[in-house]
Design a protein around this motif. Structure first.
Motif, PDB file in Angstrom:
ATOM      1  N   GLY A 244       0.806  -1.211   0.000  1.00  0.00           N
ATOM      2  CA  GLY A 244       0.000   0.000   0.000  1.00  0.00           C
ATOM      3  C   GLY A 244       0.840   1.262   0.000  1.00  0.00           C
ATOM      4  O   GLY A 244       1.887   1.348   0.651  1.00  0.00           O
ATOM      5  N   ARG A 245       0.366   2.267  -0.729  1.00  0.00           N
ATOM      6  CA  ARG A 245       1.139   3.507  -0.913  1.00  0.00           C
ATOM      7  C   ARG A 245       1.443   4.225   0.390  1.00  0.00           C
ATOM      8  O   ARG A 245       2.451   4.919   0.499  1.00  0.00           O
ATOM      9  CB  ARG A 245       0.399   4.433  -1.876  1.00  0.00           C
ATOM     10  N   LYS A 246       0.578   4.065   1.384  1.00  0.00           N
ATOM     11  CA  LYS A 246       0.835   4.697   2.673  1.00  0.00           C
ATOM     12  C   LYS A 246       1.983   4.023   3.425  1.00  0.00           C
ATOM     13  O   LYS A 246       2.487   4.569   4.412  1.00  0.00           O
ATOM     14  CB  LYS A 246      -0.422   4.660   3.548  1.00  0.00           C
ATOM     15  N   ASN A 247       2.382   2.836   2.952  1.00  0.00           N
ATOM     16  CA  ASN A 247       3.396   2.060   3.656  1.00  0.00           C
ATOM     17  C   ASN A 247       4.621   1.741   2.798  1.00  0.00           C
ATOM     18  O   ASN A 247       5.509   1.016   3.250  1.00  0.00           O
ATOM     19  CB  ASN A 247       2.787   0.741   4.153  1.00  0.00           C
ATOM     20  N   PHE A 248       4.690   2.255   1.575  1.00  0.00           N
ATOM     21  CA  PHE A 248       5.845   1.957   0.720  1.00  0.00           C
ATOM     22  C   PHE A 248       7.151   2.364   1.413  1.00  0.00           C
ATOM     23  O   PHE A 248       8.138   1.628   1.405  1.00  0.00           O
ATOM     24  CB  PHE A 248       5.733   2.686  -0.622  1.00  0.00           C
ATOM     25  N   ARG A 249       7.156   3.549   1.990  1.00  0.00           N
ATOM     26  CA  ARG A 249       8.360   4.037   2.664  1.00  0.00           C
ATOM     27  C   ARG A 249       8.682   3.174   3.878  1.00  0.00           C
ATOM     28  O   ARG A 249       9.855   2.843   4.127  1.00  0.00           O
ATOM     29  CB  ARG A 249       8.159   5.499   3.073  1.00  0.00           C
ATOM     30  N   THR A 250       7.664   2.783   4.631  1.00  0.00           N
ATOM     31  CA  THR A 250       7.879   1.923   5.802  1.00  0.00           C
ATOM     32  C   THR A 250       8.501   0.599   5.390  1.00  0.00           C
ATOM     33  O   THR A 250       9.426   0.105   6.040  1.00  0.00           O
ATOM     34  CB  THR A 250       6.550   1.675   6.529  1.00  0.00           C
ATOM     35  N   PHE A 251       8.014   0.016   4.307  1.00  0.00           N
ATOM     36  CA  PHE A 251       8.570  -1.244   3.806  1.00  0.00           C
ATOM     37  C   PHE A 251      10.064  -1.082   3.532  1.00  0.00           C
ATOM     38  O   PHE A 251      10.876  -1.924   3.928  1.00  0.00           O
ATOM     39  CB  PHE A 251       7.836  -1.671   2.535  1.00  0.00           C
ATOM     40  N   MET A 252      10.439  -0.020   2.846  1.00  0.00           N
ATOM     41  CA  MET A 252      11.843   0.191   2.503  1.00  0.00           C
ATOM     42  C   MET A 252      12.686   0.442   3.750  1.00  0.00           C
ATOM     43  O   MET A 252      13.848   0.005   3.832  1.00  0.00           O
ATOM     44  CB  MET A 252      11.979   1.360   1.530  1.00  0.00           C
ATOM     45  N   VAL A 296       6.466   3.525 -10.823  1.00  0.00           N
ATOM     46  CA  VAL A 296       7.911   3.731 -10.712  1.00  0.00           C
ATOM     47  C   VAL A 296       8.225   4.907  -9.793  1.00  0.00           C
ATOM     48  O   VAL A 296       9.110   4.831  -8.930  1.00  0.00           O
ATOM     49  CB  VAL A 296       8.542   3.940 -12.105  1.00  0.00           C
ATOM     50  N   GLY A 297       7.494   6.005  -9.965  1.00  0.00           N
ATOM     51  CA  GLY A 297       7.760   7.185  -9.159  1.00  0.00           C
ATOM     52  C   GLY A 297       7.509   6.961  -7.681  1.00  0.00           C
ATOM     53  O   GLY A 297       8.222   7.507  -6.822  1.00  0.00           O
ATOM     54  N   GLN A 298       6.496   6.159  -7.346  1.00  0.00           N
ATOM     55  CA  GLN A 298       6.194   5.878  -5.948  1.00  0.00           C
ATOM     56  C   GLN A 298       7.304   5.054  -5.305  1.00  0.00           C
ATOM     57  O   GLN A 298       7.678   5.284  -4.147  1.00  0.00           O
ATOM     58  CB  GLN A 298       4.847   5.157  -5.843  1.00  0.00           C
ATOM     59  N   ILE A 299       7.821   4.079  -6.042  1.00  0.00           N
ATOM     60  CA  ILE A 299       8.949   3.300  -5.522  1.00  0.00           C
ATOM     61  C   ILE A 299      10.173   4.192  -5.389  1.00  0.00           C
ATOM     62  O   ILE A 299      10.925   4.108  -4.409  1.00  0.00           O
ATOM     63  CB  ILE A 299       9.239   2.084  -6.424  1.00  0.00           C
ATOM     64  N   GLY A 300      10.375   5.069  -6.376  1.00  0.00           N
ATOM     65  CA  GLY A 300      11.501   5.987  -6.302  1.00  0.00           C
ATOM     66  C   GLY A 300      11.470   6.841  -5.048  1.00  0.00           C
ATOM     67  O   GLY A 300      12.500   7.034  -4.379  1.00  0.00           O
ATOM     68  N   ARG A 301      10.294   7.370  -4.709  1.00  0.00           N
ATOM     69  CA  ARG A 301      10.178   8.181  -3.492  1.00  0.00           C
ATOM     70  C   ARG A 301      10.405   7.322  -2.240  1.00  0.00           C
ATOM     71  O   ARG A 301      10.982   7.790  -1.254  1.00  0.00           O
ATOM     72  CB  ARG A 301       8.810   8.854  -3.427  1.00  0.00           C
ATOM     73  N   ALA A 302       9.951   6.087  -2.285  1.00  0.00           N
ATOM     74  CA  ALA A 302      10.088   5.211  -1.119  1.00  0.00           C
ATOM     75  C   ALA A 302      11.542   4.871  -0.824  1.00  0.00           C
ATOM     76  O   ALA A 302      11.914   4.672   0.340  1.00  0.00           O
ATOM     77  CB  ALA A 302       9.286   3.931  -1.333  1.00  0.00           C
ATOM     78  N   VAL A 303      12.394   4.795  -1.845  1.00  0.00           N
ATOM     79  CA  VAL A 303      13.794   4.426  -1.626  1.00  0.00           C
ATOM     80  C   VAL A 303      14.693   5.644  -1.455  1.00  0.00           C
ATOM     81  O   VAL A 303      15.886   5.500  -1.201  1.00  0.00           O
ATOM     82  CB  VAL A 303      14.338   3.545  -2.779  1.00  0.00           C
ATOM     83  N   ASP A 304      14.133   6.828  -1.569  1.00  0.00           N
ATOM     84  CA  ASP A 304      14.916   8.067  -1.526  1.00  0.00           C
ATOM     85  C   ASP A 304      15.792   8.131  -0.275  1.00  0.00           C
ATOM     86  O   ASP A 304      15.303   8.068   0.854  1.00  0.00           O
ATOM     87  CB  ASP A 304      13.962   9.269  -1.558  1.00  0.00           C
ATOM     88  N   ASP A 305      17.110   8.217  -0.490  1.00  0.00           N
ATOM     89  CA  ASP A 305      18.102   8.335   0.571  1.00  0.00           C
ATOM     90  C   ASP A 305      18.208   7.086   1.436  1.00  0.00           C
ATOM     91  O   ASP A 305      18.866   7.102   2.488  1.00  0.00           O
ATOM     92  CB  ASP A 305      17.824   9.556   1.460  1.00  0.00           C
ATOM     93  N   LEU A 306      17.567   5.990   1.029  1.00  0.00           N
ATOM     94  CA  LEU A 306      17.715   4.705   1.712  1.00  0.00           C
ATOM     95  C   LEU A 306      18.525   3.721   0.890  1.00  0.00           C
ATOM     96  O   LEU A 306      19.310   2.936   1.434  1.00  0.00           O
ATOM     97  CB  LEU A 306      16.338   4.088   2.006  1.00  0.00           C
ATOM     98  N   PHE A 307      18.318   3.745  -0.436  1.00  0.00           N
ATOM     99  CA  PHE A 307      18.959   2.777  -1.319  1.00  0.00           C
ATOM    100  C   PHE A 307      19.450   3.452  -2.589  1.00  0.00           C
ATOM    101  O   PHE A 307      18.906   4.473  -3.025  1.00  0.00           O
ATOM    102  CB  PHE A 307      17.985   1.663  -1.717  1.00  0.00           C
ATOM    103  N   VAL A 308      20.450   2.827  -3.196  1.00  0.00           N
ATOM    104  CA  VAL A 308      20.869   3.140  -4.555  1.00  0.00           C
ATOM    105  C   VAL A 308      20.184   2.138  -5.486  1.00  0.00           C
ATOM    106  O   VAL A 308      20.214   0.928  -5.230  1.00  0.00           O
ATOM    107  CB  VAL A 308      22.399   3.029  -4.708  1.00  0.00           C
ATOM    108  N   VAL A 309      19.538   2.628  -6.531  1.00  0.00           N
ATOM    109  CA  VAL A 309      18.922   1.729  -7.515  1.00  0.00           C
ATOM    110  C   VAL A 309      20.032   1.218  -8.437  1.00  0.00           C
ATOM    111  O   VAL A 309      20.576   1.968  -9.248  1.00  0.00           O
ATOM    112  CB  VAL A 309      17.832   2.455  -8.328  1.00  0.00           C
TER     113      VAL A 309
END
Length: 385
Positions: A244-252, A296-309
């Protein structure tokens, strides 16, 4: 035929005739006829169907098929044509608009609600899924590049994941949303790694523990947000669609805290081409409650400053063939399932598998494998196909 009866009907049927003309005109834009000669053409069995579809949109389309109000001999191609023409954007009843709005406003994948998909979908019965899937019970997209049958294509996908993760003997692998354990079973057997898998399905845990009892693997009935320990590698194969979009960042964030600084995360997920909208309401009601495909953009925001793609690989066209193989297995096994599940379930499941096959064929949805690292692979990550 019904279309002739509608046009010849008495004056009080003018509204029905008008709605029939509207529906026929929309379908014609996708190369679909009502009662036409092609296998993807729609055969209408109820004079009230046009009004129902125009009022209820995609939810009505699925429910009316379950009710036996229409058919198409080649349902997968019916949907491929429908989606290529983007007809769903032209029929947007208020109910569908509200469904999309709620997905944007509310967190429909809380810790409490996360268990619903396990209970309602994955716990349908291990015998049911064994009849439909490959011997390893892999319920995600297969990789058909060098494969001719479902079992080989699924093992090719599992090996692809292991190679992308650069697994080595002695590593610890976490599988978030492990299903029936196909990845960690394969990884333990072929790459000598120790594995932990988490899932919200009791049936999956029971089956996987029995199947892989002799391997260094552990299966937990656990929400992914509760995992907090160190692993060399993390994978998630076909589970991110339930986050879920509200939790994408939490997952990452969970994946990052569980991953060694020099580790790798592989995310395998279905995705959509736009950030607008929400999961189809029929799929949400009958197949995957609370599902939410990422863009793609939602995943990109979720990994921001956490991971390198490090890598992004799209082989969504392979899901078409995978779903068609599941459908063939399902239909072949139906005589053994019919008494327990009933004809309405058969139509529901056929609609699910073939509509999804059509969606991937139309390239309306995608299948991505992302490889992510916490700080970048020294010297760069080498692409593996």
């Amino acid at each position: 035929m019904l279309r002739e009866a509608l046009f010849r009907g008495p004056p009080q049927d003018d509204t029905r005739s008008s709605k029939f003309r509207v529906l026929s005109g929309l379908l014609a834009q996708a190369g679909i006829e009502v009662d036409g000669p092609e296998p993807w053409d729609m055969r209408i069995h109820s004079p009230d169907l046009p009004a129902r579809l125009l009022a209820q949109g995609s939810l009505g389309l699925g429910e009316s098929y379950m009710d036996g109000e229409w058919d198409a001999d080649q349902l997968d191609e019916f949907f491929a044509r429908l989606l290529r023409a983007r007809l769903g954007e032209r029929v947007q009843p208020a109910r569908i608009v509200m469904h999309a709005l709620s997905a944007h406003i509310f967190n429909r994948q809380t810790r409490r609600r996360a268990w619903q998909v396990g209970e309602r979908h994955y716990d349908l019965g291990n015998d049911f899924y064994a009849a439909m899937l490959d011997p390893r019970m892999t319920y995600t997209c297969a990789y058909w590049k060098n494969a001719d049958d479902l079992a080989s294509a699924q093992e090719a996908k599992l090996d692809l994941v292991c190679r992308k993760l650069k697994l080595e003997p002695g590593m610890r692998l976490l599988d978030i949303g492990c299903g029936w354990g196909s990845l960690i079973g394969y990884a333990a057997e072929h790459y000598g790694v120790e594995c932990v898998g988490v899932t919200v399905s009791r049936e999956q845990v029971e089956w996987a523990r029995a199947r892989y009892a002799r391997l260094p693997v552990e299966f937990r009935l656990q929400d992914y947000r509760e995992v907090d320990e160190a692993f060399d590698r993390v994978a998630s194969i076909g589970m991110f669609e339930h986050v879920g979009r509200k939790n994408f960042r939490t997952f990452m964030q969970v994946a990052r805290r569980c991953l060694h600084p020099d580790g790798l995360l592989l995310l395998h997920t279905i995705g959509k081409n736009t950030q607008r909208g929400a999961t189809d309401p029929w799929i949400d009601r009958y197949i995957f409650p609370n599902g939410d495909l990422p863009a793609v953009g939602q995943i990109g925001r979720a990994v921001d400053d956490l991971f390198v793609v490090e890598d992004l690989h799209n082989f969504g066209a392979d899901y078409d063939r995978t779903l068609m193989a599941w459908h063939a297995n399902f239909e072949a096994a139906w005589p053994q399932l019919a008494d327990r599940l009933g004809e309405r379930f058969r139509r529901m499941w056929r609609y699910y598998l073939l509509s999804c096959a059509g969606a991937f064929r139309a390239r309306d949805i995608q299948l991505w494998q992302w490889v992510l690292s916490p700080a970048g692979v020294p010297g760069g990550y080498r692409r593996i196909n």
